[in-house]
Design a protein around this motif. Structure first.
Motif, PDB file in Angstrom:
ATOM      1  N   ASP A   1       0.821  -1.202   0.000  1.00 27.81           N
ATOM      2  CA  ASP A   1       0.000   0.000   0.000  1.00 27.81           C
ATOM      3  C   ASP A   1       0.861   1.259   0.000  1.00 27.81           C
ATOM      4  OD1 ASP A   1      -2.527   1.339   0.116  1.00 27.81           O
ATOM      5  OD2 ASP A   1      -2.155   1.763   2.226  1.00 27.81           O
ATOM      6  N   ILE A   2       1.883   1.282   0.861  1.00 36.18           N
ATOM      7  CA  ILE A   2       2.769   2.447   0.957  1.00 36.18           C
ATOM      8  C   ILE A   2       3.561   2.638  -0.337  1.00 36.18           C
ATOM      9  CG2 ILE A   2       4.805   3.365   2.141  1.00 36.18           C
ATOM     10  CD1 ILE A   2       3.729   1.971   4.693  1.00 36.18           C
ATOM     11  N   GLY A   3       4.094   1.531  -0.856  1.00 35.43           N
ATOM     12  CA  GLY A   3       4.856   1.616  -2.098  1.00 35.43           C
ATOM     13  C   GLY A   3       4.011   2.106  -3.256  1.00 35.43           C
ATOM     14  N   ALA A   4       2.798   1.595  -3.365  1.00 35.84           N
ATOM     15  CA  ALA A   4       1.897   2.004  -4.448  1.00 35.84           C
ATOM     16  C   ALA A   4       1.554   3.484  -4.332  1.00 35.84           C
ATOM     17  CB  ALA A   4       0.625   1.157  -4.411  1.00 35.84           C
ATOM     18  N   TYR A   5       1.331   3.949  -3.109  1.00 38.56           N
ATOM     19  CA  TYR A   5       0.943   5.358  -2.906  1.00 38.56           C
ATOM     20  C   TYR A   5       2.073   6.309  -3.290  1.00 38.56           C
ATOM     21  CZ  TYR A   5      -0.318   9.706  -0.601  1.00 38.56           C
ATOM     22  OH  TYR A   5      -0.593  11.017  -0.351  1.00 38.56           O
ATOM     23  N   PHE A   6       3.262   6.068  -2.751  1.00 36.39           N
ATOM     24  CA  PHE A   6       4.357   7.007  -2.965  1.00 36.39           C
ATOM     25  C   PHE A   6       4.918   6.938  -4.384  1.00 36.39           C
ATOM     26  CE2 PHE A   6       4.441   7.044   1.702  1.00 36.39           C
ATOM     27  CZ  PHE A   6       4.496   8.420   1.907  1.00 36.39           C
ATOM     28  N   VAL A   7       5.085   5.747  -4.932  1.00 35.04           N
ATOM     29  CA  VAL A   7       5.584   5.628  -6.297  1.00 35.04           C
ATOM     30  C   VAL A   7       4.563   6.184  -7.282  1.00 35.04           C
ATOM     31  CG1 VAL A   7       6.303   4.029  -8.112  1.00 35.04           C
ATOM     32  CG2 VAL A   7       7.062   3.667  -5.757  1.00 35.04           C
ATOM     33  N   GLY A   8       3.297   5.852  -7.073  1.00 35.57           N
ATOM     34  CA  GLY A   8       2.258   6.366  -7.954  1.00 35.57           C
ATOM     35  C   GLY A   8       2.132   7.876  -7.889  1.00 35.57           C
ATOM     36  N   SER A   9       2.259   8.437  -6.671  1.00 31.37           N
ATOM     37  CA  SER A   9       2.176   9.890  -6.510  1.00 31.37           C
ATOM     38  C   SER A   9       3.348  10.589  -7.174  1.00 31.37           C
ATOM     39  CB  SER A   9       2.142  10.251  -5.018  1.00 31.37           C
ATOM     40  OG  SER A   9       1.002   9.706  -4.396  1.00 31.37           O
ATOM     41  N   TYR A  10       4.533   9.974  -7.104  1.00 26.60           N
ATOM     42  CA  TYR A  10       5.739  10.608  -7.636  1.00 26.60           C
ATOM     43  C   TYR A  10       5.850  10.463  -9.157  1.00 26.60           C
ATOM     44  CZ  TYR A  10      10.684  11.757  -8.279  1.00 26.60           C
ATOM     45  OH  TYR A  10      11.858  12.323  -8.702  1.00 26.60           O
ATOM     46  N   LEU A  11       5.580   9.266  -9.672  1.00 27.34           N
ATOM     47  CA  LEU A  11       5.764   9.011 -11.092  1.00 27.34           C
ATOM     48  C   LEU A  11       4.525   9.293 -11.925  1.00 27.34           C
ATOM     49  CD1 LEU A  11       7.893   5.707 -11.041  1.00 27.34           C
ATOM     50  CD2 LEU A  11       8.697   8.058 -11.323  1.00 27.34           C
ATOM     51  N   GLY A  12       3.348   9.045 -11.342  1.00 28.85           N
ATOM     52  CA  GLY A  12       2.120   9.235 -12.100  1.00 28.85           C
ATOM     53  C   GLY A  12       2.047   8.263 -13.266  1.00 28.85           C
ATOM     54  N   GLY A  13       1.517   8.744 -14.402  1.00 27.78           N
ATOM     55  CA  GLY A  13       1.466   7.900 -15.591  1.00 27.78           C
ATOM     56  C   GLY A  13       0.080   7.345 -15.862  1.00 27.78           C
ATOM     57  N   PRO A  14       0.003   6.339 -16.730  1.00 19.58           N
ATOM     58  CA  PRO A  14      -1.297   5.760 -17.119  1.00 19.58           C
ATOM     59  C   PRO A  14      -2.075   5.235 -15.916  1.00 19.58           C
ATOM     60  CG  PRO A  14       0.463   4.971 -18.547  1.00 19.58           C
ATOM     61  CD  PRO A  14       1.130   5.696 -17.421  1.00 19.58           C
ATOM     62  N   LYS A  15      -3.387   5.375 -15.975  1.00 20.16           N
ATOM     63  CA  LYS A  15      -4.246   4.940 -14.888  1.00 20.16           C
ATOM     64  C   LYS A  15      -4.418   3.417 -14.912  1.00 20.16           C
ATOM     65  CE  LYS A  15      -5.010   9.175 -13.626  1.00 20.16           C
ATOM     66  NZ  LYS A  15      -4.426   9.715 -12.371  1.00 20.16           N
TER      67      LYS A  15
END
Length: 231
Positions: free
Chosen positions: A114-128
């Motif tokens: 959960d933590i990894g998904a949140y921070f990496v997703g917030s930082y890198l963004g990209g396709p949904k």
């Protein structure tokens, strides 16, 4: 709207976010050590916690369905399937009450994912990942969660004697994917009922179903792995 205080300016529109973030962190700092301690103590304390969580989630599920469960076949079907899903997951967890290390291991993997998904997703963004279900989730977050969950599970596995249904890497990959699928299932349920949270019992975090969504699906998948491995 901009609010000036001395030489600093604060956007009032962002203040609720920071207030909620502070509340989430504070609740986690208090709640996580308490939950970990109860799990570590094992039975009968862990059994009691599991039954309390089951009762709390059942209450939230009833509240979500009270307006739709009896007005259509579809509504009643959703009510029954959701109740069966929650009960099955908690039965799986109850069978492991004599193995607190296993439950802690699964929890840590879920949290790391959960933590990894949140921070990496917030930082890198990209396709949904699934825009129609959860617009904030991205593929970068999915793989970030996958890496963090596998890494956490791999490191912690060396400290605990845990029986695995298949190889360690295969087990970890399935658990981390299941963790994110469980989160998506809860997001889809909340979209169906048009609510932000499943409840309000945990300050800053919503309801029990909001916090345990990933663990519920992980518990079912992990138990299913053991059943399938016997064939």
């Amino acid at each position: 709207m901009i609010y000036f205080q001395g030489s600093k300016k604060t956007d009032l529109m962002t203040m609720p976010f920071y207030n909620e973030l502070f509340l989430r962190v504070l609740t986690a700092l208090i709640g996580v050590p308490l939950v970990v301690a109860i799990i570590w103590l094992g039975s009968p304390y862990l059994d009691g916690l599991a039954y309390l969580l089951l009762a709390g989630m059942a209450t939230e599920w009833l509240a979500l369905n009270k307006k739709t469960a009896l007005i259509s076949v579809k509504g009643f079907g959703i009510f029954l399937s959701g109740g069966l899903y929650i009960t099955t997951a908690m039965v799986c967890l109850l069978t492991w009450c004599s193995e607190p290390w296993l439950i802690l291991w699964l929890l840590c993997i879920v949290w790391a994912t959960d933590i990894g998904a949140y921070f990496v997703g917030s930082y890198l963004g990209g396709p949904k990942l699934a825009p129609s279900i959860s617009p904030g989730k991205t593929w970068s977050g999915f793989f970030g969660g996958l890496v963090c969950g596998v890494a956490a599970g791999w490191v912690l596995y060396s400290f605990a004697a845990i029986a695995l249904p298949i190889s360690l890497l295969g087990t970890l990959l399935i658990i981390t994917v299941a963790s994110q699928v469980g989160d998506l299932i809860e997001s889809r349920v909340k979209r169906h009922f048009k609510v932000k949270d499943s409840g309000t019992i945990i300050p800053g975090h919503g309801g029990l179903l909001d916090r345990l969504d990933s663990l519920l699906f992980v518990a079912i998948c992990y138990k299913l792995l053991f059943v399938l491995s016997k064939f």
